[in-house]
Design an enzyme around this catalytic site. Structure first.
Site, PDB file in Angstrom:
ATOM      1  N   SER A  99       0.855  -1.188   0.000  1.00  0.00           N
ATOM      2  CA  SER A  99       0.000   0.000   0.000  1.00  0.00           C
ATOM      3  C   SER A  99       0.887   1.232   0.000  1.00  0.00           C
ATOM      4  O   SER A  99       1.818   1.337   0.807  1.00  0.00           O
ATOM      5  CB  SER A  99      -0.910   0.017   1.234  1.00  0.00           C
ATOM      6  OG  SER A  99      -1.441   1.316   1.454  1.00  0.00           O
ATOM      7  N   GLY A 100       0.591   2.176  -0.893  1.00  0.00           N
ATOM      8  CA  GLY A 100       1.377   3.399  -0.967  1.00  0.00           C
ATOM      9  C   GLY A 100       1.224   4.277   0.255  1.00  0.00           C
ATOM     10  O   GLY A 100       2.215   4.706   0.866  1.00  0.00           O
ATOM     11  N   SER A 101      -0.023   4.574   0.656  1.00  0.00           N
ATOM     12  CA  SER A 101      -0.244   5.467   1.796  1.00  0.00           C
ATOM     13  C   SER A 101       0.272   4.841   3.082  1.00  0.00           C
ATOM     14  O   SER A 101       0.843   5.533   3.942  1.00  0.00           O
ATOM     15  CB  SER A 101      -1.722   5.824   1.919  1.00  0.00           C
ATOM     16  OG  SER A 101      -2.522   4.669   2.074  1.00  0.00           O
ATOM     17  N   GLY A 267      -2.168   5.253  -2.927  1.00  0.00           N
ATOM     18  CA  GLY A 267      -0.998   5.063  -3.763  1.00  0.00           C
ATOM     19  C   GLY A 267      -1.161   3.943  -4.758  1.00  0.00           C
ATOM     20  O   GLY A 267      -0.812   4.092  -5.939  1.00  0.00           O
ATOM     21  N   THR A 268      -1.696   2.802  -4.307  1.00  0.00           N
ATOM     22  CA  THR A 268      -1.878   1.679  -5.226  1.00  0.00           C
ATOM     23  C   THR A 268      -2.965   1.980  -6.257  1.00  0.00           C
ATOM     24  O   THR A 268      -2.875   1.520  -7.402  1.00  0.00           O
ATOM     25  CB  THR A 268      -2.226   0.396  -4.456  1.00  0.00           C
ATOM     26  OG1 THR A 268      -3.206   0.692  -3.449  1.00  0.00           O
ATOM     27  CG2 THR A 268      -0.994  -0.211  -3.813  1.00  0.00           C
TER      28      THR A 268
END
Length: 354
Positions: A99-101, A267-268
């Site tokens: 996960s980006g965040s 983000g993803t």
């Protein structure tokens, strides 16, 4: 009958937390309170707690300890020699591999809490996620991390122009993209959404119906990582505006099953959107896309270049954002509390008394 003091075994446990937010999404970083998890890699540790300690996730994402709009990031020992820390991601939908965040929040928390010593200026950090290594560049000044850029998992388009019959909504066209998890991507305009804050309840209802209907026809296998579970995400794509010769902007929203519209564009989700644009030749190496959430927060994704995943044409990218510290706290868990389901919780908690 109330227990008399001293008549029962001490059953208090403590969990150390740093709550962060990036783009409005809260990531609760667990720095202590969980005991040793069997397994070598972070992926193996994740699968252990998923199978034997899921009560931990449910506890911290449910009242009275938390809510399903949060994410959890459990700091664990990394297995890879290049990694300085490992982290297991837990959300309402289960256990995303990347996960980006969450990576942005975890990186900032790890540095600002001193788990990894912070360096002034630009600092490279390597974290081990269940999906593999997350290469992070942090920009630090006076003890604070001012921005985080994380290199995403290679993203690729797994299927194009799929159609599913969604009850009460009719036939819905979607594209399936892997970007650390599987996403069904839908054109927001086709579904009547402008991706504004007041539409979030309606988008959540549509997202719930869409993911529920699409799950039976979406694979649960990644060609390299193996079983990844049922479809967890839907991403709403707004129109793309050209900002300049190198950049674009688009309103975007991510639905997390069950029932959550993220406060950030994720983000993803941004990586999945760029992978679809890359496949269609709409974005090129070195160009960027700013995704803007229904609440107005944004992430910036930048295309690095092509890659391949098990024969699929893939794209490498980075996501840049900022994380803010909300709280540093300690939660006390009384295993005798009737609101605490200890059946698959007690064995993963540290036995150290509260």
């Amino acid at each position: 009958m109330l227990d008399k003091p001293g008549n029962s075994k001490h059953r208090m446990r403590t969990i150390g937390l740093v709550d962060m937010q990036s783009g409005g999404d809260v990531s609760r970083i667990i720095t202590r309170g969980v005991g040793h998890l069997p397994g070598g890699s972070v992926l193996e540790k994740m699968r252990y707690i998923q199978e034997h300690g899921d009560g931990f996730r449910r506890l911290l994402l449910s009242e009275p300890y938390g809510d399903p709009y949060m994410s959890l990031d459990l700091i664990v020992e990394p297995a890879h020699p290049k990694a300085q820390a490992g982290y297991i991601i837990m959300e309402a939908m289960g256990y995303p591999l990347y996960s980006g965040s969450n990576t942005i929040c975890t990186a900032a928390a790890v540095l600002q809490s001193g788990i990894v010593p912070m360096e002034e200026g630009e600092q490279t950090l390597v974290l081990e996620s269940p999906a593999g290594l997350a290469h992070v560049t942090a920009h630090n000044h006076n003890g604070r991390t001012h921005s985080v850029t994380t290199r995403c998992e290679p993203a690729y388009v797994a299927a194009r122009n799929e159609v599913v019959d969604v009850p009460h909504y009719g036939k819905v066209r979607y594209d399936l993209v892997w970007s650390g998890a599987y996403f069904v991507l839908v054109d927001a305009t086709e579904q009547g959404f402008k991706i504004t804050a007041d539409e979030m309840p309606a988008m959540a209802a549509f997202g719930h119906a869409l993911v529920t209907a699409a799950r039976p026809q979406v694979t649960q296998e990644h060609p390299e990582l193996g079983a990844v579970g049922p479809l967890p995400f839907a991403h709403f794509m707004g129109p793309v505006d050209k900002v300049d010769d190198n950049g674009f902007r688009s309103r975007s929203a991510t639905y997390v099953h069950p029932g959550v519209i993220c406060r950030s564009p994720t983000g993803t989700g941004t990586s999945a959107r760029m992978a679809l644009m890359y496949e269609d030749g709409e974005i090129k190496d070195g160009q960027w896309l700013e995704t803007v959430s229904p609440r107005g927060s944004s992430f910036v994704g930048t295309v690095l270049g092509p890659d391949t995943v098990a024969g699929y044409r893939a794209m490498n990218s980075t996501i840049t954002g900022k994380a803010w510290t909300l709280a540093r706290s300690e939660i006390v868990v009384d295993l005798d509390d009737p609101l605490v389901d200890a059946t698959d919780l007690e064995d993963v908690l540290d036995t150290e008394p509260g």
